[in-house]
Design a protein around this motif. Structure first.
Motif, mmCIF file in Angstrom:
data_model
loop_
_atom_site.group_PDB
_atom_site.id
_atom_site.type_symbol
_atom_site.label_atom_id
_atom_site.label_comp_id
_atom_site.label_asym_id
_atom_site.label_seq_id
_atom_site.Cartn_x
_atom_site.Cartn_y
_atom_site.Cartn_z
ATOM 1 N N PRO A 1 0.730 -1.378 0.089
ATOM 2 C CA PRO A 1 -0.025 -0.026 -0.117
ATOM 3 C C PRO A 1 0.782 1.029 -0.008
ATOM 4 N N ASP A 2 2.198 1.329 0.343
ATOM 5 C CA ASP A 2 2.928 2.558 0.314
ATOM 6 C C ASP A 2 3.600 2.431 -0.965
ATOM 7 N N VAL A 3 3.690 1.513 -1.830
ATOM 8 C CA VAL A 3 4.337 1.774 -3.074
ATOM 9 C C VAL A 3 3.879 2.713 -3.821
ATOM 10 N N GLU A 4 4.253 3.776 -4.418
ATOM 11 C CA GLU A 4 3.667 4.903 -5.317
ATOM 12 C C GLU A 4 4.131 4.734 -6.552
ATOM 13 N N PHE A 5 5.410 4.514 -6.871
ATOM 14 C CA PHE A 5 5.711 4.586 -8.303
ATOM 15 C C PHE A 5 5.972 3.376 -9.372
ATOM 16 N N VAL A 6 6.150 2.237 -8.469
ATOM 17 C CA VAL A 6 6.666 0.882 -9.167
ATOM 18 C C VAL A 6 5.222 0.293 -9.558
ATOM 19 N N LYS A 7 5.030 -0.290 -10.494
ATOM 20 C CA LYS A 7 3.620 -0.821 -10.941
ATOM 21 C C LYS A 7 3.809 -2.031 -11.159
ATOM 22 N N VAL A 8 2.432 -2.967 -10.901
ATOM 23 C CA VAL A 8 2.215 -4.163 -11.378
ATOM 24 C C VAL A 8 2.536 -4.268 -13.024
ATOM 25 N N GLY A 9 3.511 -5.316 -13.114
ATOM 26 C CA GLY A 9 3.498 -5.596 -14.867
ATOM 27 C C GLY A 9 4.964 -5.013 -15.066
ATOM 28 N N ASP A 10 5.407 -4.115 -14.207
ATOM 29 C CA ASP A 10 7.056 -3.547 -14.621
ATOM 30 C C ASP A 10 7.961 -4.809 -14.686
ATOM 31 N N LEU A 11 9.020 -4.568 -15.546
ATOM 32 C CA LEU A 11 10.007 -5.498 -15.404
ATOM 33 C C LEU A 11 11.204 -4.558 -14.642
ATOM 34 N N VAL A 12 11.811 -5.521 -13.810
ATOM 35 C CA VAL A 12 12.575 -4.762 -12.966
ATOM 36 C C VAL A 12 13.963 -5.651 -12.460
ATOM 37 N N SER A 13 15.098 -4.884 -12.300
ATOM 38 C CA SER A 13 16.287 -5.466 -11.877
ATOM 39 C C SER A 13 16.316 -5.064 -10.440
ATOM 40 N N VAL A 14 16.643 -6.004 -9.547
ATOM 41 C CA VAL A 14 16.669 -5.851 -8.105
ATOM 42 C C VAL A 14 18.164 -6.033 -7.506
ATOM 43 N N PRO A 15 18.537 -4.624 -7.177
ATOM 44 C CA PRO A 15 19.930 -4.626 -6.671
ATOM 45 C C PRO A 15 20.070 -5.637 -5.508
ATOM 46 N N PHE A 16 21.154 -6.233 -5.455
ATOM 47 C CA PHE A 16 21.449 -7.471 -4.557
ATOM 48 C C PHE A 16 21.641 -6.704 -2.965
ATOM 49 N N ASN A 17 21.957 -5.462 -3.068
ATOM 50 C CA ASN A 17 22.028 -4.643 -1.853
ATOM 51 C C ASN A 17 20.318 -4.322 -1.456
ATOM 52 N N ILE A 18 20.028 -4.491 -0.210
ATOM 53 C CA ILE A 18 18.761 -4.294 0.361
ATOM 54 C C ILE A 18 18.956 -2.639 1.173
ATOM 55 N N ALA A 19 18.125 -1.926 0.409
ATOM 56 C CA ALA A 19 18.668 -0.341 1.077
ATOM 57 C C ALA A 19 17.198 0.296 1.332
ATOM 58 N N CYS A 20 17.300 1.072 2.517
ATOM 59 C CA CYS A 20 15.919 1.782 2.895
ATOM 60 C C CYS A 20 15.766 2.935 2.071
ATOM 61 N N GLY A 21 16.746 3.800 1.577
ATOM 62 C CA GLY A 21 16.592 4.834 0.869
ATOM 63 C C GLY A 21 16.387 6.123 1.789
ATOM 64 N N ARG A 22 16.400 6.074 3.061
ATOM 65 C CA ARG A 22 16.138 6.893 4.126
ATOM 66 C C ARG A 22 17.101 7.400 5.155
ATOM 67 N N CYS A 23 18.276 6.454 5.181
ATOM 68 C CA CYS A 23 19.380 6.618 6.116
ATOM 69 C C CYS A 23 20.538 7.618 5.520
ATOM 70 N N LYS A 24 21.345 8.067 6.354
ATOM 71 C CA LYS A 24 22.502 8.712 5.966
ATOM 72 C C LYS A 24 23.308 8.372 4.913
ATOM 73 N N ASN A 25 23.468 6.975 5.122
ATOM 74 C CA ASN A 25 24.169 6.308 4.081
ATOM 75 C C ASN A 25 23.683 6.127 2.641
ATOM 76 N N CYS A 26 22.460 5.739 2.757
ATOM 77 C CA CYS A 26 21.627 5.625 1.652
ATOM 78 C C CYS A 26 21.440 7.105 0.811
ATOM 79 N N LYS A 27 21.313 7.978 1.616
ATOM 80 C CA LYS A 27 21.342 9.552 0.894
ATOM 81 C C LYS A 27 22.509 9.721 0.216
ATOM 82 N N GLU A 28 23.848 9.109 0.780
ATOM 83 C CA GLU A 28 25.131 9.486 0.179
ATOM 84 C C GLU A 28 25.246 8.441 -0.836
#
Length: 408
Positions: free
Chosen positions: A89-116
């Motif tokens: 329910p919190d996914v805004e941009f990725v859509k059902v049917g999209d073909l995607v590559s998934v980076p092996f690193n799991i990252a939150c996108g919110r922390c200091k390191n991700c922002k860098e």
């Protein structure tokens, strides 16, 4: 009704099996390797992906050999390409049917390191330490992707959506390398300082080493030399324009001098890691060999890129120090030569978009260079065994039939 989900699991040293597992939900459940602090973690920001291609990696092989503390029944697989079939329910941009590559690193996108853009050491996804990955020991317990379906957390941040699905499927084996080995090899040569006219030595002709060599050529290196003991893998490196050194015949420095006229290179890359061997036919394990070689043969003021995996827990280490990741490095050599070192997980998102464009516009053919070979999910045990025996191939599991692989 949830779809059936089958996956490749580690069952003990030298043994993998295809087992039935639960279909993913938007909550991290308890299971093999799951950190207790992650059990029950809600993932409304996640997407469920039906795998199109999911690859066997040398890092998986370390676990399967029993060279880590991986628990039995750990579901393997961190190289994931797939089609989104459900979003939280919190996914805004990725859509059902999209073909995607998934980076092996799991990252939150919110922390200091991700922002860098340091997504290999995200602070929020693994309670044990910075950094996480799918299906890997001590990485928080996120379920691996060598399966029919896998949960991808923080999907809007993590998933690289291919802009044209049909065009992407035409190059799917190349694009399948974007989840790990192509960015990882590329990271190795970027951090080693490779540029136009560079001379480069890549230790290791496995898939990551071949990806590094490919990346060096893409960056304009003048000479790319790959070292290994496996004749078939060295032949694979020569097939796309690399020079090679056969380490069964001795150390690399003398052979590099025969190629370049000088016993050194501008840039060095370690694509071997902690299971390195010494020199010469029948050489035994000597885990510091590659790093010490690279310090010896890299020109003063140069840099070492170290995408090869090193661990802090190795039950099969040759001595008590090696079992803790402590190696006998000639650091004085590195200091005297003012060498720089870069280690750790590749931050895949730093590179995957640009490398995707290079693939889509025919600037690079990474699948051919690494010997990409498709097999069915049920053939995974054979793929692991052949890869472990030294096959000059990168095995890609066709879990759901998108790649047209016939059942064994």
């Amino acid at each position: 009704m949830a779809e059936k989900n089958r996956a490749v699991a580690y069952e003990g040293p030298g043994k993998v099996e295809v087992i039935d597992i639960d279909y993913p939900t938007f909550e991290l459940k308890d299971g093999p390797g799951v950190n207790p602090a992650n059990v029950g973690r809600k993932v409304p920001h996640g997407a469920i992906v039906k795998t199109v291609a999911t690859n066997i990696c040398g890092s998986d092989q370390h676990m399967v050999r029993g060279r880590t503390t991986a628990p039995q029944n750990l579901v393997l697989g961190h190289e994931i390409t797939g089609e989104v079939v459900e979003v939280g329910p919190d996914v805004e941009f990725v859509k059902v049917g999209d073909l995607v590559s998934v980076p092996f690193n799991i990252a939150c996108g919110r922390c200091k390191n991700c922002k860098e853009r340091k997504t290999g050491i995200c602070l929020n996804v693994n309670p044990d330490r910075p950094g996480s990955a799918y299906g890997y020991v001590d990485m928080g317990g996120w379920v691996g992707g060598q399966a029919n379906y896998v949960l991808v957390p923080y999907a809007d941040f993590n998933a690289l959506v291919f802009p044209d699905k049909d065009r992407a499927m035409e190059k799917i084996l190349d694009l399948a390398m974007l989840s790990d080995i192509f960015p990882t090899g590329f990271h190795g040569v970027v951090t080693a300082g490779v540029g136009v006219g560079s001379t480069v030595y890549v230790a290791g002709a496995g898939p990551v080493g071949l990806a590094a060599a490919t990346g060096a050529l893409l960056l304009g290196a003048a000479a790319v030399i790959v070292g290994d003991m496996n004749a078939d893998r060295l032949a694979q490196a020569r097939s796309f324009g690399c020079e090679t050194v056969d380490l069964t015949k001795g150390g690399p420095i003398e052979q590099i001098e025969q190629i370049l006229g000088v016993p050194e290179v501008d840039c060095g890359v370690d694509a071997v890691g902690f299971e390195a061997k010494g020199h010469g036919a029948g050489a035994s394990e000597a885990p510091a060999t590659v790093l010490n070689d690279l310090m010896d043969l890299t020109a003063a003021g140069g840099a070492l890129g170290i995408p090869g995996l090193y661990v802090t827990g190795d039950p099969g280490g040759i001595d008590e120090a090696a079992k803790k990741g402590s190696l006998s490095l000639s650091l004085g050599t590195g200091w005297a030569k003012s060498l720089s070192f870069t280690t750790g997980q590749c931050p895949v998102m730093k590179y995957n978009y640009g490398l995707m464009q290079a693939i889509l516009h025919d600037r690079v053919h990474i699948a051919k260079n690494v010997g990409a070979t498709t097999i069915g999910l049920d053939d995974a045990p054979r793929g692991y065994a052949e890869f472990d025996s030294g096959a000059a191939q990168k095995f890609v599991l066709d879990a759901n039939g998108y790649l047209g692989t016939k059942a064994a």
